[in-house]
Design a protein around this motif. Sequence first.
Motif, PDB file in Angstrom:
ATOM      1  N   GLN A  55      49.851  41.486  34.169  1.00  0.00           N
ATOM      2  CA  GLN A  55      49.083  42.727  34.177  1.00  0.00           C
ATOM      3  C   GLN A  55      47.593  42.427  34.320  1.00  0.00           C
ATOM      4  O   GLN A  55      47.084  41.490  33.716  1.00  0.00           O
ATOM      5  CB  GLN A  55      49.351  43.456  32.852  1.00  0.00           C
ATOM      6  CG  GLN A  55      48.666  44.790  32.687  1.00  0.00           C
ATOM      7  CD  GLN A  55      49.148  45.461  31.410  1.00  0.00           C
ATOM      8  OE1 GLN A  55      50.221  46.068  31.372  1.00  0.00           O
ATOM      9  NE2 GLN A  55      48.377  45.343  30.356  1.00  0.00           N
ATOM     10  N   LEU A  56      46.911  43.227  35.136  1.00  0.00           N
ATOM     11  CA  LEU A  56      45.475  43.039  35.327  1.00  0.00           C
ATOM     12  C   LEU A  56      44.743  44.288  34.825  1.00  0.00           C
ATOM     13  O   LEU A  56      45.019  45.398  35.291  1.00  0.00           O
ATOM     14  CB  LEU A  56      45.165  42.797  36.809  1.00  0.00           C
ATOM     15  CG  LEU A  56      43.774  42.265  37.159  1.00  0.00           C
ATOM     16  CD1 LEU A  56      43.817  41.504  38.485  1.00  0.00           C
ATOM     17  CD2 LEU A  56      42.728  43.368  37.271  1.00  0.00           C
ATOM     18  N   ILE A  57      43.844  44.124  33.860  1.00  0.00           N
ATOM     19  CA  ILE A  57      43.041  45.245  33.345  1.00  0.00           C
ATOM     20  C   ILE A  57      41.802  45.341  34.230  1.00  0.00           C
ATOM     21  O   ILE A  57      40.891  44.515  34.148  1.00  0.00           O
ATOM     22  CB  ILE A  57      42.612  45.019  31.879  1.00  0.00           C
ATOM     23  CG1 ILE A  57      43.811  44.619  31.009  1.00  0.00           C
ATOM     24  CG2 ILE A  57      41.915  46.273  31.330  1.00  0.00           C
ATOM     25  CD1 ILE A  57      44.882  45.660  30.922  1.00  0.00           C
ATOM     26  N   ALA A  58      41.777  46.338  35.107  1.00  0.00           N
ATOM     27  CA  ALA A  58      40.718  46.429  36.125  1.00  0.00           C
ATOM     28  C   ALA A  58      39.455  47.086  35.576  1.00  0.00           C
ATOM     29  O   ALA A  58      39.517  48.087  34.866  1.00  0.00           O
ATOM     30  CB  ALA A  58      41.228  47.219  37.325  1.00  0.00           C
ATOM     31  N   ASP A  59      38.306  46.493  35.904  1.00  0.00           N
ATOM     32  CA  ASP A  59      37.036  47.141  35.565  1.00  0.00           C
ATOM     33  C   ASP A  59      36.214  47.455  36.818  1.00  0.00           C
ATOM     34  O   ASP A  59      35.192  48.115  36.747  1.00  0.00           O
ATOM     35  CB  ASP A  59      36.221  46.293  34.584  1.00  0.00           C
ATOM     36  CG  ASP A  59      35.959  44.889  35.081  1.00  0.00           C
ATOM     37  OD1 ASP A  59      35.880  44.686  36.299  1.00  0.00           O
ATOM     38  OD2 ASP A  59      35.834  43.974  34.233  1.00  0.00           O
ATOM     39  N   ARG A  60      36.681  46.944  37.974  1.00  0.00           N
ATOM     40  CA  ARG A  60      35.996  47.282  39.220  1.00  0.00           C
ATOM     41  C   ARG A  60      37.016  47.308  40.356  1.00  0.00           C
ATOM     42  O   ARG A  60      37.874  46.415  40.449  1.00  0.00           O
ATOM     43  CB  ARG A  60      34.887  46.265  39.500  1.00  0.00           C
ATOM     44  CG  ARG A  60      33.909  46.777  40.551  1.00  0.00           C
ATOM     45  CD  ARG A  60      32.532  46.226  40.379  1.00  0.00           C
ATOM     46  NE  ARG A  60      31.658  46.721  41.441  1.00  0.00           N
ATOM     47  CZ  ARG A  60      30.504  46.162  41.763  1.00  0.00           C
ATOM     48  NH1 ARG A  60      30.072  45.122  41.106  1.00  0.00           N
ATOM     49  NH2 ARG A  60      29.774  46.663  42.729  1.00  0.00           N
TER      50      ARG A  60
END
Length: 682
Positions: free
Chosen positions: A123-128
Amino acid sequence: MKLEEIPVEVLPGVGEQKKEALAELGIHSIADLMGYFPYRYEDYRLSDLTEASHEERVTVEAQVYGQPSVRWYGKKKSRMTLRVQADGVPIQVVWFNQAYLKNRFRVGQTIVVSGKWDRHRLQLIADRTFLSESEKEKVVGRLEPVYSVNSKIRMNWLRKLIHTAFTRYGRQIEEILPEELRKKYKLISRASAMYYLHFPKGKEEGRQARRRMVFEELFLYELKIMWLRRFHRQEVKGLVHRFENEKIRAFINQLAFPLTGAQKKVVSEILSDLREPIQMNRLLQGDVGSGKTVVAAIALYANYLSGYQGALMVPTEILAEQHASSLKKLLTPWNLQVVTLTGRMTAREKKDALGQIQMGLADVVVGTHALLQETVVFWKLGLVITDEQHRFGVKQRAMLREKGEVPDVLYMTATPIPRTLSITVFGEMDVSTIDEMPAGRQPVDTYWVKKELWPRIIRFVQKECARGRQAYVICPLIEESEKLDLQNAQEVFEQMAMELAPIRVGLLHGRMSSAEKDEVMRSFANNEVQVLVSTTVVEVGVDVPNATVMVIYDADRFGLAQLHQLRGRVGRGGGKSTCVLVANPKSETGIERMRIMSETTDGFEISRRDLELRGPGDFLGVKQSGLPDFKVADLTHDLRILEAARTDAADYVNRKDFMTSPETRPLYEYLCAQNLTQTSFD
């Protein structure tokens, strides 16, 4: 027109409000803007998920193969998930509070996302997120600069402004380093280095840019230092002390103990300075108990043999009395008259002392700030020594120097300073170091214990006092604080006075008057008080050889150098001494401090580790340290570059054609701009 002279408001978008906001950041000219370097970079180069570590920040290109799902928490908080495939791995991307992106995704679309990678959940927690080709082209694959900004300046706006400045004025950046230096170290041009520090395409470009600008910063700083040293050596003519080596040797041979190799070395350096027709400007640093006072006594005796008076200024009255007592034992047998001058003396005592000083009957004067008063007039002052020089301001040290015509000056400190800082902060001084302890001096056993063992510590203190010994107990606060859960001196004093009765316990803290502090310290020195509960005011204090125990409560709240100074208050007599660090540290730094203190008693090693943990600004205290505000250089890691820059700066400054050669003319013009060239060297 030089870039320093072009105001930043010539750039589009910089009106009156933005001009004021930039001024708050120290940006007034185009040169200031170009030199406003980022403090870190966001890495938007594409990562390979198959090789990425858990919780690593990554940027990946992925293909959408599912529909976004949004879950709301209340009216404003949301969690959106989307299934994608990146590097052949099916993963889930999560966005918090960015539900507005929901309608911008479609199956088969290629997107770029950046954020924290959870390897376990895939899982990737996206901020951009970059969706359009133009967005990707601007940022993806690059290192994006991050600047310190204020509430009136947006990061993206500043990035664009800096880029505009380079586009319009980049060709006007002038080279300052001589070509032979650039070739010697394979340095890229100044213009390229400045541009790549803001906009590096890759790590190698960024590394070369930083290397070039670090050298330039350190070289120009050392150039100023070496110029001041050249002025001092060529223009500030000093006293020539004349004394016979045989008499100095006889004085040393009559000491109760032999000098260490380190003491002999620094004595030789100081005596050599005294003989030169140049004003001595030397820093003597040595660990607590390394024998600086004896070295000072030898210098004062040489000064006396030359027909001059000497002065020793110390920060406290009790310390002045102690130094005077030590110097009398060493110097009185050789017919030197040692006089003390402090604010505590009666009017009659002061009058007598002032008369002896003015008539030349006082050969050595030991005092506090009282030495700076206008009423203190020396007959013939030849040597000024300032102990714990960091406790005095620059003006105070200068005032004492001005009591004589051009007296030689020796500064002493028991705070070991790592070489990186000593050649930077005290660069205009010569530095002597005593890095060897006298024979027979026992190291202080140091133990780190948890607060739960306090009853055992009380019993240990009782046992030592029963043997006729004394103890210090140090606390970080004077009174109870609601904000900080730290043991305070008042509370510990009351507790220990009750638990240790009939042992006498004293209290010392910074809010007491000078007279009250002196009275408490005097009682402790005379063993009228067996246990002294105190704040850090005893860090630089009296020598109480009978004190063998140092207990430091909440020890993890102190810096390493301060802990070492406090530990140095014990172990000054013949008895075995112990330092107990009482702490339940919650941070890794706090735990590391306790480990280091338990492992070593070497002040210079502790100093080096303290510098690594805290950085140079916190190590010295930025305001009073005189530490230059380097934009790129880091004194904890750039020592080799600093030493090379220092050697090269000395070479250039001492060249006969330094001010006239076309190759070095930009360096001379730089010094002119720093207002350092009013003095001629013809």
